[in-house]
Design an enzyme around this catalytic site. Sequence first.
Site, PDB file in Angstrom:
ATOM      1  N   CYS A 113       0.824  -1.226   0.000  1.00  0.00           N
ATOM      2  CA  CYS A 113       0.000   0.000   0.000  1.00  0.00           C
ATOM      3  C   CYS A 113       0.852   1.268   0.000  1.00  0.00           C
ATOM      4  O   CYS A 113       0.361   2.346  -0.305  1.00  0.00           O
ATOM      5  CB  CYS A 113      -0.934  -0.010   1.200  1.00  0.00           C
ATOM      6  N   HIS A 257      -3.342   6.985   1.692  1.00  0.00           N
ATOM      7  CA  HIS A 257      -3.710   5.685   1.118  1.00  0.00           C
ATOM      8  C   HIS A 257      -5.100   5.343   1.640  1.00  0.00           C
ATOM      9  O   HIS A 257      -5.375   5.493   2.842  1.00  0.00           O
ATOM     10  CB  HIS A 257      -2.688   4.629   1.550  1.00  0.00           C
ATOM     11  N   ASN A 287     -10.231  -0.617  -0.890  1.00  0.00           N
ATOM     12  CA  ASN A 287      -8.789  -0.410  -0.746  1.00  0.00           C
ATOM     13  C   ASN A 287      -8.106  -0.990  -1.988  1.00  0.00           C
ATOM     14  O   ASN A 287      -8.138  -2.199  -2.201  1.00  0.00           O
ATOM     15  CB  ASN A 287      -8.347  -1.137   0.532  1.00  0.00           C
TER      16      ASN A 287
END
Length: 330
Positions: A113, A257, A287
């Site tokens: 990520c 993020h 996500n």
Amino acid sequence: MIRSKIRGIGHAVPDRVVTNADLEKLMETTDEWIVERSGIKERHHVDSDTSASDLGVEAARNALEMAKVKPEDVELIIFCTISSDYFFPGSAVQIQEKMGMKNIGAFDLRAACSGFVYGLSVADQFVRTGAHKTVLLIGAEVQSVALTFDTEHRDMAVLFGDGAGAAVLQPSDDESGVLSTHLHSDGKHLQDLWLPAPGSKYRPFMSKKLIDDGLHTPFMNGREVFRNAVTRFPEVIQEALDHNSLSMEDVALIIPHQANLRISQAVAKRIGVGMDKVYSNVQKLGNTTAASIPIAMSEALSEGKFGSGDNIILAAFGAGFTWGSAAIRW
Ligand code: ACO
């Protein structure tokens, strides 16, 4: 020193929308549980054989168009992903081939990520030193194919979406551009968020036993991820501010993020800003790992959330654990 500047940004997500109601049919979960814990209402998943490089090409085309750069003028490709099309080589070479670029350098960067912020830091070094004039940076993921949509794996299955974002970096001709990047890691948390197999740790590196043991599916220690994320995000945002002698008032937008809305809300509270200053699109995209920041940047820009001369801060946290930030004057 010449700064690097993002001259083009673009994104792509697959057409298929998967709602929480769709997931309720596959596992014991509820829309209420997912929204309360993560804020996510829907995400996009690929159909058939669409891969990370396919999404990456689409995002790259959009970024190149905004930058008014032809594919043949790109000098380096950095492809940030943990879901490359194949185990090796990385997907960057597929971008080179599919987009008809010259025989330029092309490599993948696996920082989960945090991938896009890590990649931006690498791209920035190449441009600032004058080694390359045009770098194509892509964050692309097809996470849905690694997830198992059943009750046992529901903690991970509800969180992730597929997508890609891309940026074109070139030298700046004024004070705007990438002001700083800061990168961090703490490998003792390796097993708190990981996909163990296949790998060189095993003999053979891939086997039916690894699959039977479930090592081919991702695992997350959700509480440890949450606890570390809400500490590391504020730390690394503050590091970016301090390095550039900026205060929060000087910043138009923080683009974290898109891990989870609850994490972003906790971060906003800790750094003392309202959610109007912390961009969020996790509600509709889930996500998307290394793709989440460039997609968010691309959407926020088109929504007018920041513009010329504004300071923005990108902040990432992910598997490893890795975390990092970038301060940018647009
Ligand atoms: N639907 C329904 N129930 C679920 C689901 C689901 N999708 N997933 C897990 N559960 C159950 C668990 O099985 C557990 O049940 P049990 O108590 O019977 O064993 C229960 O929910 C746990 O719920 P909580 O008590 O709320 O647990 P906790 O407070 O630890 O929260 C959570 C878990 C939501 C995962 C939390 O730790 C979290 O938000 N962590 C951050 C995870 C995250 O956002 N990761 C993003 C990816 S990583 C990254 O991008 C950096």
